[in-house]
Write a protein that holds these residues in place. Structure first.
Motif, PDB file in Angstrom:
ATOM      1  N   ARG A   1       2.654   1.866  -3.311  1.00 25.97           N
ATOM      2  CA  ARG A   1       1.760   2.338  -4.358  1.00 25.97           C
ATOM      3  C   ARG A   1       1.273   3.771  -4.113  1.00 25.97           C
ATOM      4  NH1 ARG A   1      -0.831   4.866  -7.060  1.00 25.97           N
ATOM      5  NH2 ARG A   1      -2.590   4.344  -8.388  1.00 25.97           N
ATOM      6  N   TYR A   2       0.927   4.116  -2.889  1.00 30.27           N
ATOM      7  CA  TYR A   2       0.220   5.374  -2.636  1.00 30.27           C
ATOM      8  C   TYR A   2       0.968   6.435  -1.838  1.00 30.27           C
ATOM      9  CZ  TYR A   2      -3.910   2.917  -4.316  1.00 30.27           C
ATOM     10  OH  TYR A   2      -4.801   2.232  -5.079  1.00 30.27           O
TER      11      TYR A   2
ATOM     12  N   ASP B   1      -5.646  -3.931  -4.513  1.00 27.03           N
ATOM     13  CA  ASP B   1      -5.215  -3.921  -5.910  1.00 27.03           C
ATOM     14  C   ASP B   1      -3.765  -3.497  -6.083  1.00 27.03           C
ATOM     15  OD1 ASP B   1      -5.590  -1.297  -5.192  1.00 27.03           O
ATOM     16  OD2 ASP B   1      -6.782  -0.765  -6.956  1.00 27.03           O
ATOM     17  N   TYR B   2      -3.098  -3.190  -5.015  1.00 22.20           N
ATOM     18  CA  TYR B   2      -1.707  -2.765  -5.035  1.00 22.20           C
ATOM     19  C   TYR B   2      -0.761  -3.916  -4.750  1.00 22.20           C
ATOM     20  CZ  TYR B   2      -3.224  -2.749  -0.235  1.00 22.20           C
ATOM     21  OH  TYR B   2      -3.782  -3.126   0.946  1.00 22.20           O
TER      22      TYR B   2
ATOM     23  N   VAL C   1     -10.965   2.217   2.531  1.00 26.03           N
ATOM     24  CA  VAL C   1     -11.524   1.586   1.329  1.00 26.03           C
ATOM     25  C   VAL C   1     -10.402   1.319   0.335  1.00 26.03           C
ATOM     26  CG1 VAL C   1     -13.047   1.959  -0.661  1.00 26.03           C
ATOM     27  CG2 VAL C   1     -13.829   2.545   1.653  1.00 26.03           C
ATOM     28  N   ARG C   2      -9.495   2.261   0.197  1.00 19.67           N
ATOM     29  CA  ARG C   2      -8.348   2.088  -0.698  1.00 19.67           C
ATOM     30  C   ARG C   2      -7.467   0.932  -0.219  1.00 19.67           C
ATOM     31  NH1 ARG C   2      -4.692   7.267  -2.093  1.00 19.67           N
ATOM     32  NH2 ARG C   2      -6.698   8.070  -2.717  1.00 19.67           N
ATOM     33  N   LEU C   3      -7.229   0.846   1.083  1.00 16.80           N
ATOM     34  CA  LEU C   3      -6.442  -0.256   1.641  1.00 16.80           C
ATOM     35  C   LEU C   3      -7.136  -1.588   1.385  1.00 16.80           C
ATOM     36  CD1 LEU C   3      -3.960  -1.046   3.528  1.00 16.80           C
ATOM     37  CD2 LEU C   3      -5.633  -1.029   5.382  1.00 16.80           C
TER      38      LEU C   3
ATOM     39  N   PHE D   1       0.842  -1.199   0.000  1.00 17.02           N
ATOM     40  CA  PHE D   1       0.000   0.000   0.000  1.00 17.02           C
ATOM     41  C   PHE D   1       0.878   1.250   0.000  1.00 17.02           C
ATOM     42  CE2 PHE D   1      -2.504   3.287   2.127  1.00 17.02           C
ATOM     43  CZ  PHE D   1      -3.675   3.247   1.389  1.00 17.02           C
TER      44      PHE D   1
ATOM     45  N   ALA E   1      -9.041  -2.474  -1.024  1.00 18.38           N
ATOM     46  CA  ALA E   1      -9.104  -2.865  -2.433  1.00 18.38           C
ATOM     47  C   ALA E   1      -8.062  -3.936  -2.762  1.00 18.38           C
ATOM     48  CB  ALA E   1      -8.922  -1.647  -3.330  1.00 18.38           C
TER      49      ALA E   1
ATOM     50  N   GLU F   1      -4.032  12.484   4.312  1.00 23.36           N
ATOM     51  CA  GLU F   1      -3.892  11.060   4.024  1.00 23.36           C
ATOM     52  C   GLU F   1      -2.624  10.496   4.663  1.00 23.36           C
ATOM     53  OE1 GLU F   1      -6.171  11.049  -0.306  1.00 23.36           O
ATOM     54  OE2 GLU F   1      -4.008  11.398  -0.222  1.00 23.36           O
TER      55      GLU F   1
ATOM     56  N   ALA G   1     -12.330   6.807   3.303  1.00 26.90           N
ATOM     57  CA  ALA G   1     -11.835   6.604   1.943  1.00 26.90           C
ATOM     58  C   ALA G   1     -10.482   5.904   1.892  1.00 26.90           C
ATOM     59  CB  ALA G   1     -11.752   7.942   1.218  1.00 26.90           C
ATOM     60  N   MET G   2      -9.592   6.226   2.798  1.00 29.66           N
ATOM     61  CA  MET G   2      -8.282   5.581   2.791  1.00 29.66           C
ATOM     62  C   MET G   2      -8.390   4.107   3.176  1.00 29.66           C
ATOM     63  SD  MET G   2      -6.026   7.636   1.632  1.00 29.66           S
ATOM     64  CE  MET G   2      -4.436   7.013   2.171  1.00 29.66           C
TER      65      MET G   2
END
Length: 94
Positions: free
Chosen positions: A36-37, A86-87, A80-82, A33, A84, A45, A77-78
Motif C-alpha cells: 500500500r505505502y 486499513d491496508y 501509527v500508519r502501520l 503495508f 491503522a 519513511e 507517524a509511520m
C-alpha cells in the motif's frame, strides 16, 4: 567496487522482504503495508521501513496490533500508519 542500488531496486528488495517474512501473519501485515505505502514513501519513511524489516515478526505484530509499545526509534507517524491496519485485504470484503 560496491554496487549502487537505485531507489527502485531498493524498494523491490524491501517489498520482497516484507512479503517473505516467515510467518503468514507477518507477510500479510508487513507485506500489505509495503504494497500500500512503499511506492509513495519519502527517503526518511523508507529508512524507517527498512529499520522495521530488521525487527522480529513477533515484535512487529505486537506493535501493529497495539499489544506492545514500539521502541522509540520506530515510534511515530509511520507506526501509527502501520497500526491503522486499513491496508489489509480481507477476503470477501470490498
Amino acid at each position: 567496487m560496491p554496487r549502487r542500488d537505485t531507489l527502485e531496486t531498493s524498494r523491490k528488495r524491501a517489498l520482497w522482504r516484507a512479503t517473505h517474512r516467515g510467518t503468514k501473519e507477518a507477510d500479510l501485515v508487513v507485506g500489505g503495508f509495503a504494497a500500500r505505502y512503499l511506492a509513495e514513501m519519502n527517503p526518511a519513511e523508507f529508512a524507517w521501513f527498512e529499520a522495521l524489516l530488521e525487527e522480529q515478526d513477533v515484535d512487529i505484530l505486537a506493535w501493529a496490533f497495539g499489544t506492545a509499545h514500539p521502541p522509540p526509534k520506530l515510534d511515530g507517524a509511520m507506526m501509527v500508519r502501520l497500526q491503522a491496519l486499513d491496508y489489509l485485504a480481507v477476503p470477501g470484503r470490498r
